[in-house]
Design an enzyme around this catalytic site. Structure first.
Site, PDB file in Angstrom:
ATOM      1  N   CYS A 162       0.843  -1.198   0.000  1.00  0.00           N
ATOM      2  CA  CYS A 162       0.000   0.000   0.000  1.00  0.00           C
ATOM      3  C   CYS A 162       0.879   1.249   0.000  1.00  0.00           C
ATOM      4  CB  CYS A 162      -0.925  -0.004   1.216  1.00  0.00           C
ATOM      5  SG  CYS A 162      -2.009   1.445   1.310  1.00  0.00           S
ATOM      6  N   MET A 163       0.753   2.060  -1.041  1.00  0.00           N
ATOM      7  CA  MET A 163       1.533   3.298  -1.116  1.00  0.00           C
ATOM      8  C   MET A 163       1.033   4.326  -0.102  1.00  0.00           C
ATOM      9  SD  MET A 163       2.279   3.833  -5.178  1.00  0.00           S
ATOM     10  CE  MET A 163       0.547   3.883  -5.635  1.00  0.00           C
TER      11      MET A 163
END
Length: 333
Positions: A162-163
């Site tokens: 997850c950025m």
């Protein structure tokens, strides 16, 4: 021409975004980052991560500083309590999801991220993980462990990278991630309702918004107060309304995106799937459909994209197998 275009569909960037860029070439060696990342605070921080924290701070300041204090007496205390608990819950779970190291247990046992990661040579080993042993991390791993190319380590029960957290989501921090998303959806929805009430009530009966004792010291009805009751700051009705419109825009956008993400993960929980498994399965089907539409077939042009690791135990090989990107699009091996 149509047949050639159909064959090339499998190499379209939308399909290839689930794998690292190195897979596009024919190179035998894939060079990972020099060192593994510990968690979401490992440098460099991602811009999306900073945007998330800034947006959270903005919504918290605006809601508790401007609009909740304008609610009628009694309702404002209820809003302080309910929305406050949700915002605090979100902050704790969000920070926990960032801070927790989601690595496989055997990676954690080594407790050493300072040594440079070796180069993966495909001429010696076909996959990064074979027989539940990672060729890069040099440890035995679990059946659902995947080696993330961004964090450069094996993640236990890998779901996605997850950025927005700048961290992988795996078994060790998945429920913190899920709670952060769920609390964000509920909190943003309640905030939208509060702002809508203030916005509508201003045009219907603005006196209902001026019940705070501090308004008794205001000489003009056109003067409004923000940051009640601790530090009253005079402002105008236009300022209150403009900030309300801006906040509702951010709120609606966040609610739609987070709501979709929450529904997606509820669906995955119902199906007992991970994001990795969902992306792999649907990527395979999409590539297979494109292949079926083709009239011409060649031995060189196919939908097969070689994986960086072996499949989980008990799973049949598929033509399109690699660790997917996160919901936000970062690749993982």
């Amino acid at each position: 021409m149509e047949a050639m275009q159909s064959q090339m569909t499998c190499y379209d960037k939308k399909l290839r975004q689930t794998g690292p860029e190195q897979l596009n070439g024919r190179n035998d060696a894939i060079v990972p980052p020099r060192h593994s990342r510990v968690n979401g605070w490992s440098l460099p921080l991602h811009s999306f991560q900073l945007i998330t924290l800034i947006l959270y701070s903005y919504l918290a300041i605006v809601s508790f500083g401007i609009y909740i204090p304008l609610l009628p007496h009694g309702w404002n205390y209820a809003a302080y309590a309910v929305i406050g608990i949700i915002f605090v819950h979100h902050l704790i779970t969000h920070l926990a999801a960032i801070t927790i190291d989601p690595a496989d247990q055997n990676i954690l046992a080594k407790k050493n991220y300072n040594n440079p990661m070796p180069i993966f040579d495909r001429s010696k080993c076909k996959h990064v993980i074979q027989n539940q042993h990672c060729q890069l991390c040099k440890v035995d791993v679990g059946p659902k462990t995947k080696h993330c190319s961004t964090c450069n380590k094996c993640v236990a029960e890998f779901d996605h990278h997850c950025m927005w957290l700048n961290n992988c989501v795996g078994s060790r921090n998945y429920w913190f991630f899920f709670n952060a998303v769920a609390s964000a959806v509920v909190g943003v929805l309640l905030l939208i309702l509060v702002i809508l009430y203030v916005f509508i009530q201003y045009f219907v009966n603005p006196a209902q918004l001026r019940t705070s004792p501090q308004f008794e010291n205001v000489s003009r009805n056109g003067t409004w107060l923000a940051f009640l009751p601790v530090a009253p700051v005079e402002t105008t009705a236009a300022g209150i309304l403009i900030v309300a419109v801006l906040t509702m825009f951010f709120g609606f956008a966040s609610f739609l995106l987070l709501g979709y993400l929450l529904l997606f993960h509820l669906y995955l929980l119902h199906k007992k799937m991970s994001t990795y498994e969902y992306m792999t399965e649907h990527g395979t089907k999409q590539c297979a459909v494109s292949q079926d539409m083709s009239v011409e077939t060649t031995s060189e042009a196919s939908c097969r994209m070689e994986p960086l690791q072996d499949l989980p135990q008990g799973r049949k090989p598929k033509e399109f197998e690699m660790a997917p990107s996160s919901v936000s699009g970062t690749p993982a091996d």
